[in-house]
Design an enzyme around this catalytic site. Structure first.
Site, PDB file in Angstrom:
ATOM      1  N   LYS A 130      36.562  41.081  34.110  1.00  0.00           N
ATOM      2  CA  LYS A 130      36.402  41.089  32.658  1.00  0.00           C
ATOM      3  C   LYS A 130      37.182  39.911  32.082  1.00  0.00           C
ATOM      4  O   LYS A 130      38.387  39.981  31.898  1.00  0.00           O
ATOM      5  CB  LYS A 130      36.900  42.399  32.041  1.00  0.00           C
ATOM      6  N   ASP A 174      47.252  30.788  40.359  1.00  0.00           N
ATOM      7  CA  ASP A 174      47.018  29.355  40.157  1.00  0.00           C
ATOM      8  C   ASP A 174      48.297  28.544  40.273  1.00  0.00           C
ATOM      9  O   ASP A 174      48.281  27.403  40.740  1.00  0.00           O
ATOM     10  CB  ASP A 174      46.386  29.113  38.783  1.00  0.00           C
ATOM     11  N   SER A 181      40.801  42.605  32.945  1.00  0.00           N
ATOM     12  CA  SER A 181      41.235  42.030  31.679  1.00  0.00           C
ATOM     13  C   SER A 181      42.662  41.482  31.741  1.00  0.00           C
ATOM     14  O   SER A 181      42.918  40.486  32.408  1.00  0.00           O
ATOM     15  CB  SER A 181      41.077  43.086  30.571  1.00  0.00           C
TER      16      SER A 181
END
Length: 451
Positions: free
Chosen positions: A315, A301, A290
């Protein structure tokens, strides 16, 4: 009575005349028919079940069944459970210190929380809890199972645990007040190590304090930071965004996309990197879920950190806590989140840049006579500095790294007991951390001086 409330909310609609039914008449009629079915079953249970059942219990069970059938994270919380959840996000609550979900009717461990009864007992992500005090958990809702694991401080509970490739074993835990210190840190030579155990209301502020202290303690020789998110089950979305922002100067951190396109939200970083661009290695494993995955995805990224370890939990959904005045609240999955590159990691997880399996690290003690050395070869030249005497111990060069101990595969436990726990945060035992520290040292060698 709750029954009256239900009838007031539903019967009026069921008895509505066709002139009051809006455009989607057929769809509405089907909905009303199904609501009538629910009311009929409800009345049959109340009147004919073998034992009396409280209306409130029946309605709570129905609500929980409806919500939990949607996904593992949606649920109904009665007033007590809603208060417990609110307390847990503030960083202090009672229980065993374990984040769990439901899978195939079993309670599944997402991760134990550091320095709690569950952690000290050796519970691991992926463990299944099959029995509580000898009684099976199958048939219980997640909320019911959690309620049974909670209780008075200093009382005991026995968990039966099933783990892959290991015989089921029992663990006795003593309930405690769980005070969560979400951030811990220490210096590993000239590298800062920061562990974040979950994302509560104070996590970002605590992280900034720890990083500031490490910068002061290590000084100008600071080479970089290892940020440890292993076994971090997540927490508050705003704290995950704030922690990501701490290491980014610009760009998107995460977006949340719900059922309606107009509800899409994007969260962007503000200028300012609290570690001034120093190399970062982020540790994750299958207990990182999460909010942890939001941080890992954002920094990966933007190529701001190298992610090392094993694939994260996966999740990728957002839950909203919706108050139901007088009746607690409902936790409903309302959106998916996406990393800056547009990835949804739901049920996929964050794949690390460098995959490193955890191993138990132990020094291999080889007797002196068995060590391979030039000095042991027949007719080897003597070191002129020794002059027939033992030379004093050579001191390593300033700042030189100590040789990393070699890993050995973690041994399985013997039947009937819990496996030994690898102490995370100690590079003498923690192979993933040892590799992360080596990576920071390597990156620092190629970093321009003065930056």
């Amino acid at each position: 009575m709750i029954r009256k409330v239900l009838l007031a909310a539903g019967t009026t609609a069921w008895l509505a005349t066709s002139s009051l039914v809006p455009a989607h008449a057929a769809e509405r009629k089907e909905t009303y028919r199904l609501m009538e079915l629910f009311a009929e079953v409800f009345e049959k249970v109340r009147s004919d079940y073998v034992e009396p059942v409280k209306d409130e219990d029946l309605v709570e069970a129905a609500l929980n069944g409806m919500l939990s059938s949607l996904d593992p994270h949606s649920s109904y919380l009665n007033a007590k459970n809603a208060r417990d959840m609110e307390v847990s996000t503030k960083g202090e609550f009672g229980g065993l210190g374990i984040e769990v979900t439901m899978e195939s009717g079993w309670v599944k461990v997402v991760s134990p929380i550091d320095d709690t009864p569950a952690y000290r007992a050796g519970l691991q992500p992926g463990d299944f809890i099959t029995h509580l005090d000898g009684e099976p958990v199958q048939g219980l809702t997640l909320s019911e199972a959690v309620d049974r694991m909670r209780g008075l401080v200093n009382t005991d509970i026995k968990l039966t645990v099933r783990r892959a490739s290991v015989e089921p074993f029992d663990v006795k835990l003593t309930r405690a007040v769980i005070k969560i210190q979400t951030v811990r840190s220490h210096a590993e030579g000239n590298i800062g190590y920061v562990r974040i155990t979950q994302f509560s209301q104070t996590t970002d502020a605590d992280l900034r304090k720890h990083v500031g202290q490490l910068k002061k303690d290590i000084g100008k020789g600071l080479s970089g930071f290892v940020i440890d998110l292993r076994n971090n089950p997540g927490g508050l979305l705003d704290q995950a965004i704030a922690v990501s922002d701490d290491f980014l100067d610009k760009g998107e951190i995460v977006s949340t996309r719900s059922r309606r396109a107009e509800d899409t939200q994007r969260f962007n970083a503000k200028q300012g990197d609290i570690v001034d661009g120093l190399p970062l290695v982020l540790l994750v494993n299958d207990g990182s879920a999460s909010a942890s995955e939001i941080v890992a995805g954002a920094l990966q990224d933007h190529r701001r950190a190298l992610v090392l370890g094993t694939r994260s939990f996966g999740k990728g959904s957002v839950q909203t806590l919706i108050p139901l005045p007088g009746h607690g609240s409902m936790r409903l999955t309302t959106a998916r989140y996406y990393t800056p590159s547009g990835r949804s990691i739901q049920a996929v997880g964050i794949e690390p840049d460098i995959k490193v399996l955890q191993s138990k690290v132990e020094p291999i003690n080889v007797p002196e006579r068995e060590r391979r050395s030039e000095a042991n070869l027949r007719n080897a030249l003597q070191n002129p500095a020794k002059n027939g005497k033992e030379a004093p111990d050579a001191k390593p060069a300033e700042g030189a790294a100590k040789p990393a101990p070699q890993p050995e595969p973690e041994k399985e436990k013997e039947k009937g007991g819990a496996p030994a726990v690898i102490k995370m945060g100690d590079p003498a035992q923690d192979y993933q951390l040892a590799r992360a520290l080596d990576l920071i040292r390597g990156l620092s060698l190629y970093r321009p001086q003065g930056n």
